[in-house]
Design a protein around this motif. Structure first.
Motif, PDB file in Angstrom:
ATOM      1  N   ILE A 439      43.832  38.280  54.427  1.00 25.25           N
ATOM      2  CA  ILE A 439      43.267  38.224  55.779  1.00 25.25           C
ATOM      3  C   ILE A 439      44.262  38.807  56.778  1.00 25.25           C
ATOM      4  CG2 ILE A 439      42.544  36.642  57.605  1.00 25.25           C
ATOM      5  CD1 ILE A 439      41.485  34.794  55.386  1.00 25.25           C
ATOM      6  N   LEU A 440      45.524  38.472  56.612  1.00 25.41           N
ATOM      7  CA  LEU A 440      46.535  38.962  57.544  1.00 25.41           C
ATOM      8  C   LEU A 440      46.772  40.456  57.394  1.00 25.41           C
ATOM      9  CD1 LEU A 440      49.126  36.030  57.336  1.00 25.41           C
ATOM     10  CD2 LEU A 440      47.444  36.482  59.139  1.00 25.41           C
ATOM     11  N   ALA A 441      46.350  41.037  56.200  1.00 25.31           N
ATOM     12  CA  ALA A 441      46.539  42.483  56.009  1.00 25.31           C
ATOM     13  C   ALA A 441      45.680  43.280  56.954  1.00 25.31           C
ATOM     14  CB  ALA A 441      46.205  42.865  54.562  1.00 25.31           C
ATOM     15  N   GLY A 442      44.622  42.672  57.491  1.00 25.25           N
ATOM     16  CA  GLY A 442      43.810  43.320  58.507  1.00 25.25           C
ATOM     17  C   GLY A 442      42.936  44.406  57.924  1.00 25.25           C
ATOM     18  N   ALA A 443      42.684  45.440  58.678  1.00 24.26           N
ATOM     19  CA  ALA A 443      41.753  46.519  58.317  1.00 24.26           C
ATOM     20  C   ALA A 443      42.402  47.592  57.459  1.00 24.26           C
ATOM     21  CB  ALA A 443      41.174  47.153  59.587  1.00 24.26           C
ATOM     22  N   ASP A 444      43.701  47.430  57.148  1.00 25.55           N
ATOM     23  CA  ASP A 444      44.387  48.437  56.340  1.00 25.55           C
ATOM     24  C   ASP A 444      43.960  48.267  54.876  1.00 25.55           C
ATOM     25  OD1 ASP A 444      46.000  50.347  55.346  1.00 25.55           O
ATOM     26  OD2 ASP A 444      47.903  49.291  55.733  1.00 25.55           O
ATOM     27  N   THR A 445      42.806  48.842  54.499  1.00 23.42           N
ATOM     28  CA  THR A 445      42.206  48.630  53.175  1.00 23.42           C
ATOM     29  C   THR A 445      43.015  49.275  52.069  1.00 23.42           C
ATOM     30  OG1 THR A 445      40.827  50.576  53.541  1.00 23.42           O
ATOM     31  CG2 THR A 445      39.874  48.436  54.077  1.00 23.42           C
ATOM     32  N   ASP A 446      43.895  50.188  52.396  1.00 25.94           N
ATOM     33  CA  ASP A 446      44.670  50.836  51.351  1.00 25.94           C
ATOM     34  C   ASP A 446      45.734  49.885  50.785  1.00 25.94           C
ATOM     35  OD1 ASP A 446      44.598  54.097  52.904  1.00 25.94           O
ATOM     36  OD2 ASP A 446      43.267  53.158  51.421  1.00 25.94           O
ATOM     37  N   THR A 447      46.138  48.886  51.577  1.00 24.83           N
ATOM     38  CA  THR A 447      47.187  47.974  51.117  1.00 24.83           C
ATOM     39  C   THR A 447      46.666  46.572  50.881  1.00 24.83           C
ATOM     40  OG1 THR A 447      47.764  47.470  53.405  1.00 24.83           O
ATOM     41  CG2 THR A 447      48.940  49.298  52.350  1.00 24.83           C
ATOM     42  N   ARG A 448      45.381  46.308  51.174  1.00 20.26           N
ATOM     43  CA  ARG A 448      44.828  44.956  51.009  1.00 20.26           C
ATOM     44  C   ARG A 448      44.646  44.637  49.541  1.00 20.26           C
ATOM     45  NH1 ARG A 448      39.416  44.675  54.126  1.00 20.26           N
ATOM     46  NH2 ARG A 448      39.362  42.698  52.983  1.00 20.26           N
ATOM     47  N   ARG A 449      44.858  43.374  49.188  1.00 17.91           N
ATOM     48  CA  ARG A 449      44.530  42.895  47.854  1.00 17.91           C
ATOM     49  C   ARG A 449      43.193  42.163  47.927  1.00 17.91           C
ATOM     50  NH1 ARG A 449      45.403  37.498  47.164  1.00 17.91           N
ATOM     51  NH2 ARG A 449      46.004  37.666  44.985  1.00 17.91           N
ATOM     52  N   ILE A 450      42.495  42.074  46.759  1.00 16.27           N
ATOM     53  CA  ILE A 450      41.235  41.318  46.749  1.00 16.27           C
ATOM     54  C   ILE A 450      41.554  39.855  46.501  1.00 16.27           C
ATOM     55  CG2 ILE A 450      39.889  43.272  45.926  1.00 16.27           C
ATOM     56  CD1 ILE A 450      39.970  42.106  43.183  1.00 16.27           C
ATOM     57  N   ILE A 451      40.598  38.984  46.813  1.00 21.37           N
ATOM     58  CA  ILE A 451      40.805  37.548  46.680  1.00 21.37           C
ATOM     59  C   ILE A 451      40.988  37.169  45.213  1.00 21.37           C
ATOM     60  CG2 ILE A 451      39.817  35.286  47.180  1.00 21.37           C
ATOM     61  CD1 ILE A 451      40.661  36.881  49.618  1.00 21.37           C
ATOM     62  N   ASP A 452      40.066  37.622  44.326  1.00 19.41           N
ATOM     63  CA  ASP A 452      40.133  37.279  42.903  1.00 19.41           C
ATOM     64  C   ASP A 452      39.347  38.320  42.114  1.00 19.41           C
ATOM     65  OD1 ASP A 452      40.247  36.215  40.425  1.00 19.41           O
ATOM     66  OD2 ASP A 452      39.581  34.200  40.989  1.00 19.41           O
ATOM     67  N   PHE A 453      40.063  39.186  41.394  1.00 14.66           N
ATOM     68  CA  PHE A 453      39.388  40.242  40.617  1.00 14.66           C
ATOM     69  C   PHE A 453      38.546  39.646  39.488  1.00 14.66           C
ATOM     70  CE2 PHE A 453      39.018  43.792  37.686  1.00 14.66           C
ATOM     71  CZ  PHE A 453      38.763  44.838  38.556  1.00 14.66           C
ATOM     72  N   ARG A 454      39.048  38.566  38.863  1.00 16.03           N
ATOM     73  CA  ARG A 454      38.285  37.923  37.793  1.00 16.03           C
ATOM     74  C   ARG A 454      36.932  37.430  38.324  1.00 16.03           C
ATOM     75  NH1 ARG A 454      39.937  34.977  33.222  1.00 16.03           N
ATOM     76  NH2 ARG A 454      42.080  34.986  33.982  1.00 16.03           N
ATOM     77  N   ARG A 455      36.947  36.778  39.480  1.00  7.25           N
ATOM     78  CA  ARG A 455      35.702  36.264  40.040  1.00  7.25           C
ATOM     79  C   ARG A 455      34.748  37.407  40.392  1.00  7.25           C
ATOM     80  NH1 ARG A 455      36.028  33.253  45.660  1.00  7.25           N
ATOM     81  NH2 ARG A 455      36.362  35.427  46.260  1.00  7.25           N
ATOM     82  N   LEU A 456      35.319  38.500  40.937  1.00  4.08           N
ATOM     83  CA  LEU A 456      34.492  39.664  41.276  1.00  4.08           C
ATOM     84  C   LEU A 456      33.790  40.211  40.023  1.00  4.08           C
ATOM     85  CD1 LEU A 456      33.615  41.950  43.216  1.00  4.08           C
ATOM     86  CD2 LEU A 456      35.680  43.170  42.509  1.00  4.08           C
ATOM     87  N   VAL A 457      34.550  40.375  38.929  1.00  8.59           N
ATOM     88  CA  VAL A 457      33.982  40.928  37.697  1.00  8.59           C
ATOM     89  C   VAL A 457      32.972  39.968  37.094  1.00  8.59           C
ATOM     90  CG1 VAL A 457      34.527  41.595  35.326  1.00  8.59           C
ATOM     91  CG2 VAL A 457      35.971  42.368  37.215  1.00  8.59           C
ATOM     92  N   THR A 458      33.356  38.675  36.998  1.00  9.35           N
ATOM     93  CA  THR A 458      32.479  37.701  36.325  1.00  9.35           C
ATOM     94  C   THR A 458      31.152  37.559  37.053  1.00  9.35           C
ATOM     95  OG1 THR A 458      34.428  36.507  35.541  1.00  9.35           O
ATOM     96  CG2 THR A 458      32.320  35.339  35.505  1.00  9.35           C
ATOM     97  N   HIS A 459      31.215  37.403  38.380  1.00  9.93           N
ATOM     98  CA  HIS A 459      29.978  37.171  39.131  1.00  9.93           C
ATOM     99  C   HIS A 459      29.163  38.453  39.271  1.00  9.93           C
ATOM    100  CE1 HIS A 459      30.531  32.967  40.555  1.00  9.93           C
ATOM    101  NE2 HIS A 459      31.794  33.233  40.225  1.00  9.93           N
ATOM    102  N   THR A 460      29.831  39.551  39.627  1.00 14.97           N
ATOM    103  CA  THR A 460      29.089  40.790  39.891  1.00 14.97           C
ATOM    104  C   THR A 460      28.453  41.343  38.625  1.00 14.97           C
ATOM    105  OG1 THR A 460      30.636  41.310  41.658  1.00 14.97           O
ATOM    106  CG2 THR A 460      29.218  43.093  40.874  1.00 14.97           C
ATOM    107  N   LEU A 461      29.283  41.484  37.561  1.00 14.36           N
ATOM    108  CA  LEU A 461      28.762  42.059  36.319  1.00 14.36           C
ATOM    109  C   LEU A 461      27.934  41.045  35.547  1.00 14.36           C
ATOM    110  CD1 LEU A 461      31.882  44.065  35.081  1.00 14.36           C
ATOM    111  CD2 LEU A 461      30.078  44.748  36.684  1.00 14.36           C
ATOM    112  N   GLY A 462      28.421  39.816  35.473  1.00 15.41           N
ATOM    113  CA  GLY A 462      27.697  38.805  34.703  1.00 15.41           C
ATOM    114  C   GLY A 462      26.299  38.543  35.237  1.00 15.41           C
TER     115      GLY A 462
END
Length: 579
Positions: A439-462
């Motif tokens: 959240i503190l990384a702001g709008a700089d999407t090139d340096t932002r990390r995602i909250i949880d890649f595992r959750r993204l993959v499991t929910h989105t693909l599953g």
């Protein structure tokens, strides 16, 4: 301009030419079928007429043979076995009918043989038999006894001459009914062949004469070419068959007097010669008509479409160059003239619109400064809303989980449960810290990390795979290195995984999917496997989706491998350096 002109002409010519060609080919196919049916019906009628005529000749031949046999059997000399009179009468009978008869003879009940005739095998008109010759053992004698009346034997080898023939036989009895013997009248197959040859049907086809046992009596085919087993047992009819290396139309008719079957085989090529000649003529005319059509279409398209369009294009190019006082004069009274009028009106409207646009640009320039200031204010508001949304959706959820876990821990005395709740509180605390960093990384999407890649993959693909009831198993050794990946890599990985799931849903027919993701020594390794029907990569064409994934991986400097076989599922492996 030249490319547009050729494209219109080509499309129009090909469209009309294809439609005409389709109907011409359809007409040829229908015509060929009609001509073929007509030729076969004409051939059938001709064959029946020829067979009827030949059948009557055969009827006359066998009728004459039966009449001769029965009349000779009535001679007093035969009933009384008067040798000298029989000799004169038998020779007179054969001499009068040399064309069809070889000999006349009588085999008595006591075993004597009296025979006279003409031709090979006779010495002074009498045959020479072996010393142990007994007519009662011969096929013709037994056939007459079995029939009890007039009959015709099967083909057999004569005893007095090495030749095959048939015999018309009849039992001879006195007026008192005493059995005297068997009277026979010989007809050689070579003579019968000559009689059929004299019917002069060689210029039409081949003639075959079969006896009741389907044995060829007369066969105008070469040795070993004709197969009697293909002839229908019912006698009358027609069929098409190949004898030797040639196709024949065969018509058959059963002779009522003898029970033999007469066949007329006509070359199929000769039957279809006239229809094919007609078809070739039609094809030649169709080609000439097609050439004439294309020439006519070229003239029509050039005169009525291409030239007016070129004039319109010239006006448009002139307007593009900046000249505004030009118009097109077309007075053809058709759609092209209507298009020219609309173009002239459009030029006027464009000029008016250009002047208005210049005024509008000046006005909008003033507004742009105000909009930029407003945009800056809105971006500040948007960033606030973004932070609020992350606080609500991520940190809020983490704090809620911590609160619930803490409540359970306070009310529980189970050490195992307390340990589990403390671990959950610790995990959610760490995830909340990570969410706060993003959240503190702001709008700089090139340096932002995602909250949880595992959750993204499991929910989105599953969730997508659940729509087809496909079991999804995701194995990620450690999510933290993946969450720290640059945004560009995460974006590419997400797109590749989405494409792999799409391929499974569309093509594989799989029941389960396994995804393994690991990060070792700065390299990301993804293994995606399904248990679907698979395919042979060496034979199947690689689709756009797979090529696109390959290009994405190569663009990241990685390696892409595909392993699949029919019935063995598909496995995709991706390795990319994340440093």
């Amino acid at each position: 301009m030249e490319q547009i002109r050729c494209s219109i002409k080509t499309k129009l010519n090909l469209s009309i030419g294809s439609a005409v060609l389709f109907f011409l080919v359809l007409l040829l196919v229908i015509s060929y079928g009609l001509f073929k049916d007509s030729a076969l019906k004409s051939t059938e009628a001709l064959s029946l007429a020829l067979l009827d005529g030949t059948d009557k000749q055969i009827d006359a031949f066998f009728g004459e043979l039966e009449r001769i046999t029965r009349s000779v059997a009535e001679f007093p000399s035969v009933r009384g076995v008067e040798t000298e009179r029989m000799r004169l009468e038998f020779l007179a009978t054969v001499r009068a009918r040399k064309r069809m008869l070889r000999a006349v003879y009588l085999g008595t009940a006591e075993g004597q043989m009296y025979e006279w005739g003409y031709g090979p095998g006779f010495v002074d008109n009498a045959p020479v038999f072996p010393s142990d010759y007994d007519p009662r053992e011969r096929p013709w004698y037994k056939a007459a006894l079995t029939a009890g009346d007039y009959t015709i034997t099967r083909p057999y080898l004569y005893a007095s001459v090495p030749a095959i023939g048939i015999t018309a036989v009849i039992p001879v009895r006195t007026e008192g009914g005493r059995f005297v013997g068997i009277l026979g009248v010989d007809v050689m197959l070579s003579d019968l062949q000559q009689i059929v040859d004299e019917m002069d049907m060689h210029h039409i086809g081949k003639v075959v004469l079969l006896n009741k046992d389907q044995i060829p009596i007369v066969n105008q085919f070469a040795e070993g070419v004709f197969d009697p087993s293909v002839v229908p047992s019912e006698g009358d009819g027609s069929f098409i068959h190949t004898f030797g290396d040639q196709l024949f139309y065969v018509a058959s008719k059963q002779n009522t007097s003898s029970g033999w079957t007469l066949l007329l085989a006509l070359p199929y090529r000769n039957i279809m010669e006239r229809p094919m000649a007609t078809i070739r003529l039609m094809i030649m005319l169709d080609v000439m008509l097609m050439l004439f059509l294309f020439v006519a279409l070229g003239v029509i398209v050039n005169g009525f479409i291409i030239h007016p369009l070129l004039a319109i294009v010239k006006v448009i190019r002139t307007v593009e160059s900046g000249k505004q006082d030009i118009s097109m004069a077309v007075d053809t009274g058709d759609e092209i003239a209507l298009l020219a009028d609309e173009l002239n009106a459009l030029v006027v409207r464009v000029n008016d619109y250009s002047r208005k646009m210049e005024e509008e640009v000046r006005r909008r320039t003033k507004q742009l400064t105000a909009l930029q200031q407003e945009n800056l204010r809105l971006r500040v508001i948007e960033e606030k809303e973004r932070i609020y949304g992350y606080l609500h959706d991520s940190l809020g959820a983490r704090l809620t989980n911590i609160f619930l876990s803490n409540s359970v821990a306070q009310n529980s005395h189970d050490p195992e449960l307390l340990k589990n709740m403390h671990e959950r509180i610790e995990d959610n605390t760490q995830l909340a810290i990570g969410d706060l960093k993003e959240i503190l990384a702001g709008a700089d999407t090139d340096t932002r990390r995602i909250i949880d890649f595992r959750r993204l993959v499991t929910h989105t693909l599953g969730d997508r795979l659940k729509l087809r009831y496909i079991t999804f198993q995701c194995n990620i050794e450690d999510s933290e290195p993946l969450n720290e990946l640059p945004y560009a890599l995460r974006f590419e990985f997400e797109n590749i995984l989405q494409e792999l799931v799409s391929n499974v849903l569309k093509h594989s027919g799989a029941k389960s999917v396994t995804l393994d993701i690991s990060v070792h020594d700065g390299a990301v390794r993804i293994a995606f496997e399904d248990d679907g029907k698979g395919f042979d990569p060496s034979e199947a064409s690689i689709g756009f989706g797979i090529r696109n994934m390959m290009n994405r991986v190569r663009g990241m400097g990685g390696r892409f491998s595909l392993d699949s076989k029919p019935g063995g599922g598909t496995r995709v492996t991706i390795e990319v350096e994340a440093r």
